[in-house]
Write an enzyme that holds these catalytic residues in place. Structure first.
Site, mmCIF file in Angstrom:
data_model
loop_
_atom_site.group_PDB
_atom_site.id
_atom_site.type_symbol
_atom_site.label_atom_id
_atom_site.label_comp_id
_atom_site.label_asym_id
_atom_site.label_seq_id
_atom_site.Cartn_x
_atom_site.Cartn_y
_atom_site.Cartn_z
ATOM 1 C CG ASP A 33 -2.074 0.969 1.080
ATOM 2 O OD1 ASP A 33 -3.228 0.521 0.981
ATOM 3 O OD2 ASP A 33 -1.825 2.204 1.056
ATOM 4 C CB ILE A 34 0.855 4.261 -2.167
ATOM 5 C CG1 ILE A 34 1.971 5.138 -2.708
ATOM 6 C CG2 ILE A 34 -0.402 5.070 -1.895
ATOM 7 C CD1 ILE A 34 1.707 5.641 -4.125
ATOM 8 C CG ASN A 93 -12.193 -0.571 3.603
ATOM 9 O OD1 ASN A 93 -12.613 -0.944 4.694
ATOM 10 N ND2 ASN A 93 -11.022 0.029 3.454
ATOM 11 N N GLY A 99 -16.199 2.469 3.208
ATOM 12 C CA GLY A 99 -14.857 3.058 3.236
ATOM 13 C C GLY A 99 -13.983 2.712 2.052
ATOM 14 C CD GLN A 100 -14.587 -0.708 -3.070
ATOM 15 O OE1 GLN A 100 -15.796 -0.882 -2.888
ATOM 16 N NE2 GLN A 100 -13.899 -1.372 -3.978
ATOM 17 C CG HIS A 106 -8.469 -3.240 -2.449
ATOM 18 N ND1 HIS A 106 -9.388 -2.534 -3.197
ATOM 19 C CD2 HIS A 106 -8.312 -2.549 -1.303
ATOM 20 C CE1 HIS A 106 -9.754 -1.450 -2.535
ATOM 21 N NE2 HIS A 106 -9.126 -1.438 -1.372
ATOM 22 C CG HIS A 108 -6.731 -2.795 3.033
ATOM 23 N ND1 HIS A 108 -5.966 -1.663 2.888
ATOM 24 C CD2 HIS A 108 -7.915 -2.516 2.438
ATOM 25 C CE1 HIS A 108 -6.658 -0.732 2.243
ATOM 26 N NE2 HIS A 108 -7.853 -1.221 1.961
HETATM 27 P P1 5GP Z 1 -9.679 1.327 0.065
HETATM 28 O O1 5GP Z 1 -9.918 2.599 0.826
HETATM 29 O O2 5GP Z 1 -10.267 1.396 -1.324
HETATM 30 O O3 5GP Z 1 -10.037 0.094 0.817
HETATM 31 O O4 5GP Z 1 -8.106 1.229 -0.077
HETATM 32 C C1 5GP Z 1 -7.383 1.671 -1.172
HETATM 33 C C2 5GP Z 1 -5.932 1.627 -0.773
HETATM 34 O O5 5GP Z 1 -5.155 1.766 -1.955
HETATM 35 C C3 5GP Z 1 -5.508 2.774 0.164
HETATM 36 O O6 5GP Z 1 -4.982 2.223 1.374
HETATM 37 C C4 5GP Z 1 -4.447 3.531 -0.628
HETATM 38 O O7 5GP Z 1 -3.358 3.977 0.154
HETATM 39 C C5 5GP Z 1 -4.008 2.522 -1.680
HETATM 40 N N1 5GP Z 1 -3.605 3.126 -2.926
HETATM 41 C C6 5GP Z 1 -4.290 4.062 -3.633
HETATM 42 N N2 5GP Z 1 -3.626 4.396 -4.746
HETATM 43 C C7 5GP Z 1 -2.487 3.643 -4.754
HETATM 44 C C8 5GP Z 1 -1.378 3.544 -5.666
HETATM 45 O O8 5GP Z 1 -1.302 4.213 -6.693
HETATM 46 N N3 5GP Z 1 -0.412 2.653 -5.338
HETATM 47 C C9 5GP Z 1 -0.458 1.893 -4.207
HETATM 48 N N4 5GP Z 1 0.570 1.056 -3.988
HETATM 49 N N5 5GP Z 1 -1.485 1.963 -3.327
HETATM 50 C C10 5GP Z 1 -2.485 2.826 -3.602
#
Ligand code: 5GP
Ligand code: ZN
Length: 119
Positions: A33-34, A93, A99-100, A106, A108
């Site tokens: 995760d970034i 999420n 919270g998505q 995906h 986490h």
């Molecule tokens: P969500 O909130 O959709 O469950 O999580 C999305 C996750 O993707 C977040 O934790 C966010 O930091 C990660 N993320 C978003 N854009 C990028 C990206 O370009 N590269 C990487 N490695 N992670 C990303």
């Protein structure tokens, strides 16, 4: 143009957006995760574009099962400490109220010593 052409995680799985790869096979891709919340924080995605768990059906059960059982193996490889003192968290999420932010399914996977940034 297919929806996946605009999807950030489809582009990460295809290698057109760079990431730190944790794992890859013909169906799955995993990467850090970034913005990690925890010392270990990576995401497992299917290479095929499924927007969220809300679109998951019985036909996806084998794929989702593979994602679930891959998580503990990768968690240990990435530095999570062993169960029960260590362990890890798996989180999916789903939708805005879930919270998505990125609409490509995906999981986490987070772990490592506390405290974490969230949760
Ligand atoms: P969500 O909130 O959709 O469950 O999580 C999305 C996750 O993707 C977040 O934790 C966010 O930091 C990660 N993320 C978003 N854009 C990028 C990206 O370009 N590269 C990487 N490695 N992670 C990303
Ligand atoms: Zn996608």
């Amino acid at each position: 143009m297919s929806p996946s052409a605009h999807c950030i995680f489809c582009n990460i799985a295809a290698g057109t957006i760079p990431s730190r790869k944790v794992y890859e096979d013909d169906e799955l891709f995993a990467f850090d995760d970034i913005k990690p919340w925890a010392p270990v924080h990576f995401l497992i995605i299917p290479k095929t574009h499924i927007p969220s768990m809300a679109q998951a059906g019985p036909e996806h059960a084998p794929l989702l099962g593979r994602m679930m059982v891959l998580a503990p193996k990768l968690a240990m490889e990435q530095g999570c400490n062993p169960y029960p003192e260590g362990g890890f968290r798996m989180l999916v999420n789903t939708g805005a109220e879930g919270g998505q932010d990125v609409h490509h399914l995906h999981i986490h996977v987070m772990g490592g010593p506390r405290p974490w940034l969230k949760g």
